[in-house]
Design a protein around this motif. Sequence first.
Motif, mmCIF file in Angstrom:
data_model
loop_
_atom_site.group_PDB
_atom_site.id
_atom_site.type_symbol
_atom_site.label_atom_id
_atom_site.label_comp_id
_atom_site.label_asym_id
_atom_site.label_seq_id
_atom_site.Cartn_x
_atom_site.Cartn_y
_atom_site.Cartn_z
ATOM 1 N N LYS A 55 0.833 -1.201 0.000
ATOM 2 C CA LYS A 55 0.000 0.000 0.000
ATOM 3 C C LYS A 55 0.870 1.255 0.000
ATOM 4 O O LYS A 55 0.560 2.234 -0.690
ATOM 5 C CB LYS A 55 -0.945 -0.002 1.203
ATOM 6 N N GLN A 56 1.949 1.229 0.775
ATOM 7 C CA GLN A 56 2.858 2.375 0.822
ATOM 8 C C GLN A 56 3.504 2.585 -0.541
ATOM 9 O O GLN A 56 3.600 3.711 -1.025
ATOM 10 C CB GLN A 56 3.934 2.154 1.896
ATOM 11 N N LYS A 57 3.926 1.498 -1.178
ATOM 12 C CA LYS A 57 4.545 1.605 -2.509
ATOM 13 C C LYS A 57 3.531 2.077 -3.541
ATOM 14 O O LYS A 57 3.882 2.826 -4.456
ATOM 15 C CB LYS A 57 5.167 0.275 -2.916
ATOM 16 N N GLU A 58 2.276 1.661 -3.405
ATOM 17 C CA GLU A 58 1.236 2.139 -4.317
ATOM 18 C C GLU A 58 1.040 3.644 -4.158
ATOM 19 O O GLU A 58 0.876 4.361 -5.152
ATOM 20 C CB GLU A 58 -0.080 1.401 -4.062
ATOM 21 N N LYS A 59 1.084 4.124 -2.914
ATOM 22 C CA LYS A 59 0.978 5.569 -2.683
ATOM 23 C C LYS A 59 2.154 6.299 -3.311
ATOM 24 O O LYS A 59 1.991 7.355 -3.929
ATOM 25 C CB LYS A 59 0.921 5.873 -1.177
ATOM 26 N N GLN A 63 2.093 9.038 -6.344
ATOM 27 C CA GLN A 63 2.736 10.351 -6.233
ATOM 28 C C GLN A 63 3.728 10.555 -7.377
ATOM 29 O O GLN A 63 3.806 11.636 -7.957
ATOM 30 C CB GLN A 63 3.437 10.501 -4.880
ATOM 31 N N LEU A 64 4.473 9.516 -7.709
ATOM 32 C CA LEU A 64 5.409 9.631 -8.831
ATOM 33 C C LEU A 64 4.664 9.875 -10.135
ATOM 34 O O LEU A 64 5.115 10.665 -10.970
ATOM 35 C CB LEU A 64 6.258 8.354 -8.941
ATOM 36 N N ASP A 65 3.536 9.211 -10.317
ATOM 37 C CA ASP A 65 2.728 9.447 -11.516
ATOM 38 C C ASP A 65 2.276 10.902 -11.591
ATOM 39 O O ASP A 65 2.331 11.525 -12.652
ATOM 40 C CB ASP A 65 1.503 8.514 -11.545
ATOM 41 N N LYS A 66 1.837 11.441 -10.442
ATOM 42 C CA LYS A 66 1.428 12.848 -10.404
ATOM 43 C C LYS A 66 2.610 13.760 -10.739
ATOM 44 O O LYS A 66 2.467 14.730 -11.488
ATOM 45 C CB LYS A 66 0.876 13.203 -9.020
#
Length: 113
Positions: A55-59, A63-66
């Motif tokens: 879940k942390q890596k998905e967050k 954020q990297l995508d943004k």
Amino acid sequence: MTSPSHIAEKRLALLARRIAEYEAKLEFLDNKLNKKTKELSNIVVELQNKSKELKQKEKQLAQLDKDIQHLSEINAIQQNQKDEYAEEDMSDDSSLTDLTEWEPMFEAMGWKA
């Protein structure tokens, strides 16, 4: 001949021995079950930890995508500005080749155009 009480005693002894064997098997199986339960509990804890990490890596990925999207937008704006400046420079190219307005300053500096 054996008396009925003697037969009853042998049966009771046999039953007692069987009960002891079953109790030993039950204790063995109970210990085995407890060990497997602990192993499964450890696996559940590991899976919960991995789930939290995921879940942390998905967050972080979101954020990297943004950030990538934001940087792409900035890059597009900068490219548009460069294109606009390039068009302005090309349209204003005559002022670079026409040095007549600069000649008095050059002569004052001792340069000849």
